[in-house]
Design a protein around this motif. Structure first.
Motif, PDB file in Angstrom:
ATOM      1  N   TYR A   1      38.416  47.856  43.260  1.00 10.03           N
ATOM      2  CA  TYR A   1      40.011  47.477  43.362  1.00 10.03           C
ATOM      3  C   TYR A   1      40.444  46.213  42.177  1.00 10.03           C
ATOM      4  O   TYR A   1      39.497  45.451  41.957  1.00 10.03           O
ATOM      5  CB  TYR A   1      40.540  47.149  44.590  1.00 10.03           C
ATOM      6  N   SER A   2      41.605  46.103  42.023  1.00 11.27           N
ATOM      7  CA  SER A   2      41.936  45.059  40.958  1.00 11.27           C
ATOM      8  C   SER A   2      40.951  44.999  39.727  1.00 11.27           C
ATOM      9  O   SER A   2      40.650  43.886  39.629  1.00 11.27           O
ATOM     10  CB  SER A   2      41.928  43.547  41.848  1.00 11.27           C
ATOM     11  N   THR A   3      40.834  46.135  39.266  1.00 12.47           N
ATOM     12  CA  THR A   3      39.710  46.249  38.337  1.00 12.47           C
ATOM     13  C   THR A   3      40.477  47.039  37.428  1.00 12.47           C
ATOM     14  O   THR A   3      41.056  48.326  37.500  1.00 12.47           O
ATOM     15  CB  THR A   3      38.567  46.758  38.546  1.00 12.47           C
ATOM     16  N   THR A   4      40.389  46.977  35.919  1.00  9.77           N
ATOM     17  CA  THR A   4      40.887  47.982  34.821  1.00  9.77           C
ATOM     18  C   THR A   4      39.774  47.986  33.622  1.00  9.77           C
ATOM     19  O   THR A   4      38.710  47.219  33.795  1.00  9.77           O
ATOM     20  CB  THR A   4      42.242  47.286  34.253  1.00  9.77           C
TER      21      THR A   4
ATOM     22  N   VAL B   1      41.308  41.744  37.533  1.00  8.42           N
ATOM     23  CA  VAL B   1      42.884  41.532  36.956  1.00  8.42           C
ATOM     24  C   VAL B   1      43.241  40.678  38.263  1.00  8.42           C
ATOM     25  O   VAL B   1      43.028  40.524  39.366  1.00  8.42           O
ATOM     26  CB  VAL B   1      43.828  42.646  36.931  1.00  8.42           C
ATOM     27  N   ASP B   2      44.485  39.657  37.878  1.00  8.21           N
ATOM     28  CA  ASP B   2      45.115  38.915  38.927  1.00  8.21           C
ATOM     29  C   ASP B   2      46.263  39.643  39.560  1.00  8.21           C
ATOM     30  O   ASP B   2      46.498  40.846  39.157  1.00  8.21           O
ATOM     31  CB  ASP B   2      45.553  37.546  38.207  1.00  8.21           C
ATOM     32  N   GLU B   3      47.059  38.942  40.318  1.00 12.10           N
ATOM     33  CA  GLU B   3      48.403  39.572  41.110  1.00 12.10           C
ATOM     34  C   GLU B   3      49.241  39.934  39.869  1.00 12.10           C
ATOM     35  O   GLU B   3      50.279  40.553  40.226  1.00 12.10           O
ATOM     36  CB  GLU B   3      48.720  38.340  41.840  1.00 12.10           C
ATOM     37  N   HIS B   4      49.351  39.596  38.664  1.00 16.54           N
ATOM     38  CA  HIS B   4      50.353  39.841  37.810  1.00 16.54           C
ATOM     39  C   HIS B   4      49.661  40.898  36.819  1.00 16.54           C
ATOM     40  O   HIS B   4      50.039  41.120  35.794  1.00 16.54           O
ATOM     41  CB  HIS B   4      50.673  38.818  36.805  1.00 16.54           C
ATOM     42  N   MET B   5      48.545  41.706  37.278  1.00 19.91           N
ATOM     43  CA  MET B   5      47.839  42.601  36.379  1.00 19.91           C
ATOM     44  C   MET B   5      46.981  42.187  35.059  1.00 19.91           C
ATOM     45  O   MET B   5      47.053  42.989  34.228  1.00 19.91           O
ATOM     46  CB  MET B   5      48.734  43.881  36.237  1.00 19.91           C
ATOM     47  N   LYS B   6      46.978  40.847  34.859  1.00 16.89           N
ATOM     48  CA  LYS B   6      46.261  40.320  33.701  1.00 16.89           C
ATOM     49  C   LYS B   6      45.164  40.363  33.867  1.00 16.89           C
ATOM     50  O   LYS B   6      44.466  39.815  35.060  1.00 16.89           O
ATOM     51  CB  LYS B   6      47.062  39.050  33.343  1.00 16.89           C
ATOM     52  N   VAL B   7      44.318  40.587  32.845  1.00 19.89           N
ATOM     53  CA  VAL B   7      42.827  40.485  33.011  1.00 19.89           C
ATOM     54  C   VAL B   7      42.153  38.892  33.084  1.00 19.89           C
ATOM     55  O   VAL B   7      42.893  38.066  32.371  1.00 19.89           O
ATOM     56  CB  VAL B   7      42.176  40.854  31.517  1.00 19.89           C
ATOM     57  N   ILE B   8      41.350  38.777  34.047  1.00 19.16           N
ATOM     58  CA  ILE B   8      40.618  37.699  34.305  1.00 19.16           C
ATOM     59  C   ILE B   8      39.558  37.312  33.389  1.00 19.16           C
ATOM     60  O   ILE B   8      38.633  38.253  33.341  1.00 19.16           O
ATOM     61  CB  ILE B   8      40.345  37.300  35.863  1.00 19.16           C
ATOM     62  N   GLU B   9      39.869  36.249  32.736  1.00 17.56           N
ATOM     63  CA  GLU B   9      38.629  35.969  31.596  1.00 17.56           C
ATOM     64  C   GLU B   9      37.367  35.604  32.413  1.00 17.56           C
ATOM     65  O   GLU B   9      37.430  34.882  33.253  1.00 17.56           O
ATOM     66  CB  GLU B   9      39.171  34.719  30.883  1.00 17.56           C
ATOM     67  N   GLY B  10      36.319  36.316  31.903  1.00 13.57           N
ATOM     68  CA  GLY B  10      34.703  35.883  32.301  1.00 13.57           C
ATOM     69  C   GLY B  10      34.313  36.871  33.404  1.00 13.57           C
ATOM     70  O   GLY B  10      33.334  36.661  34.074  1.00 13.57           O
ATOM     71  N   THR B  11      35.188  37.930  33.753  1.00 17.03           N
ATOM     72  CA  THR B  11      34.713  38.904  34.701  1.00 17.03           C
ATOM     73  C   THR B  11      34.334  40.104  34.123  1.00 17.03           C
ATOM     74  O   THR B  11      34.267  41.168  34.836  1.00 17.03           O
ATOM     75  CB  THR B  11      36.043  39.095  35.443  1.00 17.03           C
ATOM     76  N   GLU B  12      34.435  40.160  32.809  1.00 18.89           N
ATOM     77  CA  GLU B  12      33.869  41.440  31.899  1.00 18.89           C
ATOM     78  C   GLU B  12      32.661  41.962  32.242  1.00 18.89           C
ATOM     79  O   GLU B  12      31.828  41.049  32.492  1.00 18.89           O
ATOM     80  CB  GLU B  12      34.259  41.233  30.364  1.00 18.89           C
TER      81      GLU B  12
END
Length: 419
Positions: free
Chosen positions: A210-213, A231-242
């Protein structure tokens, strides 16, 4: 060319259900128009079971479910045109058609039912970074390749989106010998049915993130892998989680959209939430005499509900053709999606013409444990139901009685409340 009282655009489960019901309601001059060379629509490639539990109280595969209605339609004097394209639908209900046998021709029926179904959201709508290698498919295209054409799209698969088609294809690809690495869902919850999550993922040990794209697709000629990111609550990719996942195939199950190009052509008002037509409880659109039902109106979770809704549209169209009502009445009551509700169907009640009981359909916009569904006529609560769990993947249905609604009501609001 024969004159028709009713033209139904689409020969899938919605169109077939509507045709059979309209005939039984006394409308005898019916034409069903289908662009494919066979009836049944999307059900023909849905060879898994689970259809018909509501309608027939038994489990059927998609083609079996379709065959029930194909048989009923052929048992009646209903004209069906296959391989026929609808070029144009106009506000006066005239329909411009084209096929090999008749060329281009026009029909002007007394009523039209839109039953064109829905289509998948393509990769182009996602703005996914990366090149354009082979191996990226919509889940529905992959389903057709496997179930109809007999081709396996790939051996190592990542699926983006946990819609029902994506979940079902995770199982299907596994059964055909492919390795499904994971399913990534950008939302913090699944848009599919709970039973599909269990039967298609859990039973085959396929992880669901979940919360992954997919933040990038790697590959030049063929997909070599994807980059997954949180991704965060705004559906923006969280840096460093790739993280990189090796695969040769990506299946997209990122939502369905009503097939509403003809709807737009006829200047029919659309609902920005459902992307389908804006309709009354009679399922009549903003153009008098044009009705809509099934996935062209809003995306359903069960085909059983598609059939039921299409029969409702057929009854309304029959009443319209017989002159029992010809337009929307003066007392129009807006339906409003309140707290926790994604959308309501219908979008308004035509109080002057409404039946004694009306089914209100809606979806919640998140997963909610232990809530009360409340329906208000202006400020007065007229219906309450408690539910242990509510999820966006499952459509909710409640019945409203006309006797409980004051004719002077301006709006009816559906919302969730704490218990």
């Amino acid at each position: 060319m024969r004159e028709y009282d009713l033209v139904i655009i689409g020969g899938g489960p919605a169109g077939l259900s509507a045709a059979v019901k309209a005939y039984d309601e006394g409308v005898k001059n019916i034409l069903v128009v289908e662009r494919d060379n066979k009836l049944g629509g999307i059900l023909n490639q849905c060879i898994h079971n689970g259809f018909g539990l509501q309608r027939f109280k038994e489990e059927l595969a998609g083609p079996e479910y379709a065959q029930r209605f194909i048989k009923e339609a052929k048992a009646r004097d209903i004209d069906i045109m296959m391989d026929t394209i609808v070029l144009e639908l106009r506000e006066d209900k005239s329909v411009l058609l084209m096929n090999e046998e008749n060329g281009m021709f026009e029909i002007k029926p007394k009523a039209v039912i839109l039953a064109m179904g829905c289509r998948e959201r393509p990769r182009g709508a996602l703005n996914t970074p990366g090149s354009r290698p082979a191996g990226v498919y919509s889940a529905g295209t992959a389903q057709k390749l496997v179930n109809i054409d007999g081709y396996l799209p790939g051996k190592k698969v990542v699926i983006l989106g946990s819609g029902d088609i994506g979940l079902i294809m995770a199982r299907r690809m596994t059964l055909e010998g492919a390795k499904v690495e994971c399913v990534a869902e950008i939302m913090p919850f699944s848009g599919g049915l709970k039973r599909n999550i269990v039967q298609c993922l859990h039973d085959y040990d396929i992880p669901l993130y979940y919360s992954t794209t997919i933040s990038g697709i790697k590959g030049t000629d063929r997909v070599e892998g994807v980059y997954l990111s949180k991704v965060d609550e705004h559906m923006k990719v969280i840096e460093g989680t790739e993280k990189f996942v090796e695969c040769d195939t990506v299946l997209l199950s990122v939502g369905l959209l009503p097939e509403n190009e003809l709807t737009k052509e006829a200047n029919i008002k659309l609902d920005p939430k459902t992307k389908g037509a804006y309709v009354s409880d009679k399922l009549m659109t903003s153009v008098d005499g044009i009705f809509a039902a099934g996935n062209v109106l809003h995306v359903h979770d069960l085909v059983d509900f598609v059939s039921e809704e299409s029969e409702q549209a057929a009854v309304s169209a029959a009443q319209y053709i017989k002159g029992e009502f010809t337009k929307i009445g003066d007392k129009k009551i807006d339906m409003v999606a309140g707290d926790g509700i994604g959308y309501t169907m219908p979008q308004y009640l035509d109080y002057d013409n409404m039946d004694d009981t009306v089914k209100i359909k809606f979806r919640v916009n998140n997963v909610y444990p232990s809530r009360k569904i409340a329906i208000y006529a202006d400020d007065k609560c007229i219906l309450e139901r408690k539910k242990r769990v509510l999820a966006p993947g499952e459509m909710e249905i409640l019945k409203l009685k006309k006797e409980d609604i004051d004719p002077n009501t301006k709006q009816i609001t559906v919302k969730l409340e704490e218990i």
